[in-house]
Design an enzyme around this catalytic site. Structure first.
Site, PDB file in Angstrom:
ATOM      1  N   GLY A  11      14.316  35.919 -36.949  1.00 21.95           N
ATOM      2  CA  GLY A  11      14.460  35.744 -35.496  1.00 21.95           C
ATOM      3  C   GLY A  11      15.808  35.133 -35.118  1.00 21.95           C
ATOM      4  CE1 TYR A 142       8.421  29.262 -26.269  1.00 22.08           C
ATOM      5  CE2 TYR A 142       9.424  28.020 -24.475  1.00 22.08           C
ATOM      6  CZ  TYR A 142       9.461  28.503 -25.774  1.00 22.08           C
ATOM      7  OH  TYR A 142      10.543  28.220 -26.573  1.00 22.08           O
TER       8      TYR A 142
HETATM    9  C1  AKB Z   1      13.075  30.459 -23.538  1.00 21.56           C
HETATM   10  O1  AKB Z   1      13.833  30.690 -22.592  1.00 21.56           O
HETATM   11  O2  AKB Z   1      11.894  30.796 -23.575  1.00 21.56           O
HETATM   12  C2  AKB Z   1      13.620  29.660 -24.699  1.00 21.56           C
HETATM   13  C3  AKB Z   1      13.444  28.198 -24.503  1.00 21.56           C
HETATM   14  C4  AKB Z   1      14.305  27.465 -23.580  1.00 21.56           C
HETATM   15  O3  AKB Z   1      12.593  27.619 -25.098  1.00 21.56           O
HETATM   16  N1  AKB Z   1      14.996  29.983 -24.899  1.00 21.56           N
END
Ligand code: AKB
Length: 326
Positions: A11, A142
């Protein structure tokens, strides 16, 4: 840190961290990959690799056993925008996968690095110079996986003595491997447009500040924290780290200093914009500086010069001065 397993070695972070650790470590640095994302070229040729799907605890345990691994870098994750489209998979990889890594590490005595993110914060977090210890109520999957990961990693450290450590990465910018599906990806894509002479369509609104970091600083952070003296730690999972904060106008201006005819237009992506609006404008990284000596090296203009130079080399695009001489 002697024998290292990198999960997610092909990755954006993994492909560069694997190479850096192979120069740095005396033992094996195993490139863990999933089917369909096998290592190629120098990544394949410069050291061992193994199929390690983070959702398969047995594969993790087998690689740890075979290579006498003492440190695991857990880099498997779906980035923020993609995770919103596949929240169940994001949880399975981000939290189920981390649980597998922690259980194997508890049994086999490995140290574990798992990155968190500026995405672990949410709209109710103070946005400017976001403190180390503050409100973490993210509204993205996330972010939910990142906060859960921070808590689970601290739990394993406290309860089972697993040596877990982490940093909250900002948006990472590099010329080697493209990020896939993050909110901060525009800050990589803009450089590709600039060297190719294309007009950049920016998916993030002017005035939207986010923390960003050049990959060499991020790699150094990931190595330095794993080699830091843990007796100085007050925190573990996870440290704010920072080097620069900018909005699309600022990075555009930085590029225009070197590519004066570069053009940018706005074509805002509502999903990415909503995520960006919920994230901090800038982080306060004082604790990382005090507890393990974190210090960034790159600012925006140094990064811009290096990105433009290396992208032109990678894409076989002549430097502007060379083009004039042709
Ligand atoms: C995203 O944009 O999802 C990543 C992060 C800031 O964790 N690059």
């Amino acid at each position: 840190m002697k024998n290292v397993l990198i999960i997610g070695a092909t990755g954006q972070i993994g492909s560069e961290l694997t190479m850096k650790l192979r120069e740095h470590c005396s033992g094996d640095v195993v490139a863990g990959f999933i089917k369909g994302a096998e290592p190629t070229g120098v990544l394949l040729e410069s050291g061992p690799s193994a199929e390690v799907d983070i959702t398969n605890a047995q594969q993790i345990a087998d690689a740890v056993e075979k290579y006498h691994v003492d440190t695991i870098y857990n880099l498997a994750a779906l980035l923020s925008a993609v995770a919103e489209g596949k929240p169940q998979l994001a949880w399975k990889i981000g939290v189920g996968g981390l649980y597998n890594v922690l259980e194997v590490s508890r049994e086999k005595g490995c140290a574990v690095f798992t990155p968190s993110s500026i995405g672990s914060f949410g709209a109710s977090t103070p946005h400017d110079r976001t403190p180390q210890d503050t409100i973490q109520r993210p509204t993205t999957m996330y972010g939910v996986t990142k906060v859960t990961g921070e808590l689970l990693s601290d739990y394993y450290a406290r309860r089972f003595g697993v040596d877990t450590r982490s940093v909250r990465f900002p948006g990472l910018i590099s010329y080697t491997t493209l990020p896939g599906g993050g909110t901060t990806d525009y800050a990589v894509e803009i450089y590709y447009a600039a060297v190719k002479g294309e007009t950049f369509k920016c998916p993030i609104k002017a005035g939207t500040y986010m923390d960003m970091m050049y990959m060499p600083d991020a790699l150094r952070a990931a190595i330095e924290i794993m080699e830091a003296d843990p007796t100085k730690f007050i925190h573990r999972n996870s440290f704010n780290i920072a080097s620069m904060s900018f909005d699309p106008e600022k990075i555009y201006e930085s590029i225009r200093l070197q590519v004066p005819d570069f053009k940018m237009e706005y074509e805002v992506d509502p999903l990415r914009q909503a995520i960006a609006d919920s994230w901090p404008n800038s982080l306060d990284d004082t604790c990382a500086r005090i507890e393990w000596g974190w210090l960034p090296a790159y600012g925006l203009d140094e990064m811009t010069s290096d990105m433009l130079y290396n992208l032109r080399k990678k894409l076989n695009i002549p430097e502007p001065a060379e083009a004039l001489n042709q």
